[in-house]
Enzyme design. Structure first.
Site, PDB file in Angstrom:
ATOM      1  N   GLU A 128      45.791  30.373 191.834  1.00 51.60           N
ATOM      2  CA  GLU A 128      45.891  29.260 192.772  1.00 51.60           C
ATOM      3  C   GLU A 128      45.019  29.543 193.984  1.00 51.60           C
ATOM      4  O   GLU A 128      44.586  30.691 194.194  1.00 51.60           O
ATOM      5  CB  GLU A 128      47.347  29.069 193.206  1.00 51.60           C
ATOM      6  N   ALA A 131      46.758  32.356 195.680  1.00 50.75           N
ATOM      7  CA  ALA A 131      47.375  33.415 194.879  1.00 50.75           C
ATOM      8  C   ALA A 131      46.485  33.763 193.700  1.00 50.75           C
ATOM      9  O   ALA A 131      46.273  32.928 192.820  1.00 50.75           O
ATOM     10  CB  ALA A 131      48.761  32.979 194.381  1.00 50.75           C
ATOM     11  N   PHE A 157      39.819  28.038 189.486  1.00 46.29           N
ATOM     12  CA  PHE A 157      39.055  29.013 188.694  1.00 46.29           C
ATOM     13  C   PHE A 157      39.529  29.052 187.241  1.00 46.29           C
ATOM     14  O   PHE A 157      39.584  30.117 186.620  1.00 46.29           O
ATOM     15  CB  PHE A 157      39.128  30.419 189.289  1.00 46.29           C
ATOM     16  N   GLU A 244      44.053  41.052 177.040  1.00 43.31           N
ATOM     17  CA  GLU A 244      43.064  40.316 177.823  1.00 43.31           C
ATOM     18  C   GLU A 244      42.072  41.274 178.468  1.00 43.31           C
ATOM     19  O   GLU A 244      40.853  41.032 178.451  1.00 43.31           O
ATOM     20  CB  GLU A 244      43.760  39.499 178.910  1.00 43.31           C
ATOM     21  N   ARG A 245      42.567  42.359 179.029  1.00 43.17           N
ATOM     22  CA  ARG A 245      41.679  43.305 179.707  1.00 43.17           C
ATOM     23  C   ARG A 245      40.795  44.059 178.720  1.00 43.17           C
ATOM     24  O   ARG A 245      39.639  44.370 179.024  1.00 43.17           O
ATOM     25  CB  ARG A 245      42.521  44.253 180.571  1.00 43.17           C
ATOM     26  N   HIS A 340      12.580  46.025 185.501  1.00 47.63           N
ATOM     27  CA  HIS A 340      11.753  44.854 185.189  1.00 47.63           C
ATOM     28  C   HIS A 340      10.855  44.441 186.357  1.00 47.63           C
ATOM     29  O   HIS A 340       9.971  43.582 186.186  1.00 47.63           O
ATOM     30  CB  HIS A 340      12.643  43.659 184.814  1.00 47.63           C
ATOM     31  N   GLY A 365      40.807  38.721 185.331  1.00 45.53           N
ATOM     32  CA  GLY A 365      41.607  39.620 184.509  1.00 45.53           C
ATOM     33  C   GLY A 365      42.222  40.756 185.302  1.00 45.53           C
ATOM     34  O   GLY A 365      42.819  41.667 184.722  1.00 45.53           O
TER      35      GLY A 365
END
Length: 381
Positions: A128, A131, A157, A244-245, A340, A365
Site C-alpha cells: 500500500e 505499507a 506497485f 517467492e524469494r 561496454h 519480495g
C-alpha cells in the site's frame, strides 16, 4: 562446474519454452515495452503449451507435478532473452500456491482451469502507499456484512495489475488482532467498486503492467475468502514467501549469467588500441571475478531449488538466496555496462536495458535490509 539438477524431461521442456519465446515473444517485446503492457493473447498461447500451473491437479487441467525445476526453466529462459515484461513468474511461482493449497473444491473448479490456460491472469495486492515490507501496517479492511465482505482500501506497485482477472487482496478483518487479524480475499475482474488506477511509469521493466488498485465498498462473497477461516492471511503469506524469494533469486542469477555472457562476447569483438578489449588484464580480471561469483551463486540457488522440492527450504535460506543474488545481479550488470563503455549507456544494447530492469530486484519480495534482518534474528542472541 556442470549443473546437475535437471533431468531429461526438464531439458525437453526447456526446448519447448525456448522455441515458444523465440516465436511469440522476441519479435514483439520491444513494442510491448513501448506499449507498457503485454497482450493477453500471449498468456493464452503460453497456456496452450503447458507453461502454467505445473502443480495444479490434472482434473483441473494442470500437470499435477510439484517440481520447481519447471518454474526455474521458464524464468531462466525468459531472462536469457531479457523479456522482463512477462508476468509469468508471479503467476506460476507466487500465486500458484494460493490457488492450489488454500482453495476448497468449489474454488478450485472455478479458478484453476483458467489459471492453467492463461485465461485468468493473477496478481497479489499486498503493498500500500503507506505499507510495504511491514504487512501488519496495511490499512485495507474487509468488514463482514451477511454472507459478504465490504472491501475498502488502496494498493500500489501491483505486478499484473492491469491484466489481472483474479487479485488476492490482503485486508484486515480484525484491526485489533495484529497479525491474526489479516485475511486473504480473491477479488475478481468486474466486481463493482474494484477500480484500476494508472499503469505506473517505472525505471525499468517497461512492458510489465504495474498498477494502483482501489477497492471502494467492493462486495466480496465469503466464497472468495482463501483458507477455511478468517485471520490466517499473514501466516499464509509468510508460508509462501520462501518460494517467492527463491523465484527472484533464480531470476537474478539468470539475468547475471545472460549479461555476463553477452559482455564476454562484446569484449572479444570490441577493439581499443589495436586489440580486443578482452586482451587487457583489467578486463580479464573483472570478468574472472564476476564469472566466479555468478557460478557460486548459481550452485547455491540450485541447492535451494532442490530443498524447496523436498519441503526443506526455510525462510532464512531463502532470504540468503534473495539478498545475495540480487545484490550480485546489480554488481555484475553495472560492471558489465562499464566494460561496454559509451555503448553500455545506449538502450539499444541489452546491457543498458538489463541495468534498468535489475534495480527493483533488491526491493520487491522483501528488501535486502529485511532479508538481513530475517537472517540476523535466526542467531537468537
Amino acid at each position: 562446474m556442470e549443473r546437475d539438477i535437471f533431468q531429461e524431461e526438464h531439458l525437453l521442456f526447456r526446448e519447448t519454452v525456448r522455441e515458444f519465446l523465440a516465436r511469440e515473444v522476441v519479435p514483439h517485446h520491444a513494442q510491448w515495452e513501448k506499449d507498457g503492457i503485454v497482450p493477453r493473447e500471449v498468456w493464452k498461447k503460453a497456456g496452450k503449451i503447458g507453461m502454467f500451473g505445473f502443480g495444479v491437479p490434472e482434473e483441473y487441467g494442470g500437470a499435477g507435478v510439484k517440481d520447481f525445476r519447471y518454474n526455474a526453466v521458464i524464468v531462466e529462459e525468459i531472462m536469457a532473452i531479457g523479456a522482463t515484461g512477462l508476468g509469468y513468474s508471479l503467476h506460476n511461482d507466487v500465486m500458484a500456491p494460493y490457488f492450489v493449497d488454500l482453495t476448497n473444491d468449489e474454488q478450485k473448479a472455478r479458478w484453476l482451469p483458467g489459471f492453467v490456460s492463461g485465461e485468468l491472469i493473477t496478481a497479489v495486492a499486498m503493498t500500500e502507499p503507506g505499507a510495504g515490507s511491514d504487512l501488519q501496517g496495511i490499512r485495507t479492511t474487509a468488514v463482514r456484512e451477511g454472507d459478504d465482505y465490504l472491501l475498502n482500501g488502496q494498493k500500489t506497485f501491483i505486478t499484473n495489475g492491469i491484466n489481472s482477472d483474479l487479485v488476492v487482496a490482503v485486508a484486515k478483518t480484525d484491526p485489533e488482532a495484529g497479525a491474526r487479524g489479516i485475511s486473504l480475499f480473491v477479488v475478481e475482474r468486474g466486481m463493482e467498486g474494484f477500480v484500476r488506477g494508472r499503469n505506473l511509469d517505472k525505471i525499468g521493466m517497461h512492458a510489465q503492467d504495474t498498477a494502483e488498485l482501489f477497492f471502494e465498498n467492493v462486495r466480496v462473497p465469503r466464497a472468495n475468502l482463501l483458507g477455511e477461516k478468517e485471520g490466517r492471511g499473514f501466516f499464509q503469506l509468510m508460508a509462501n514467501l520462501p518460494q517467492e524469494r527463491l523465484s527472484i533469486a533464480v531470476m537474478a542469477v539468470a539475468a547475471a549469467e545472460t549479461v555476463l555472457r553477452q559482455t564476454i562476447e562484446y569484449c572479444r569483438t570490441r577493439r581499443a588500441f589495436g586489440r580486443a578489449i578482452g586482451g587487457f588484464q583489467n578486463t580479464r580480471f573483472v570478468l574472472a571475478e564476476l564469472d566466479t561469483e555468478v557460478e557460486i551463486a548459481r550452485h547455491y540457488v540450485d541447492r535451494c531449488v532442490l530443498a524447496l522440492n523436498a519441503g526443506r527450504l526455510n525462510a532464512v535460506d531463502a532470504a540468503k538466496a534473495k539478498w545475495w543474488t540480487t545484490e550480485l545481479q546489480h554488481k555484475v550488470i553495472d560492471r558489465c555496462l562499464q566494460l561496454h563503455g559509451g555503448y553500455g549507456y545506449m538502450t539499444e544494447y541489452p546491457v543498458a536495458r538489463a541495468w534498468m530492469d535489475s534495480r527493483v530486484q533488491t526491493i520487491y519480495g522483501g528488501t535486502t535490509e529485511i532479508m538481513k534482518e530475517i537472517i540476523g534474528r535466526s542467531f537468537d542472541f
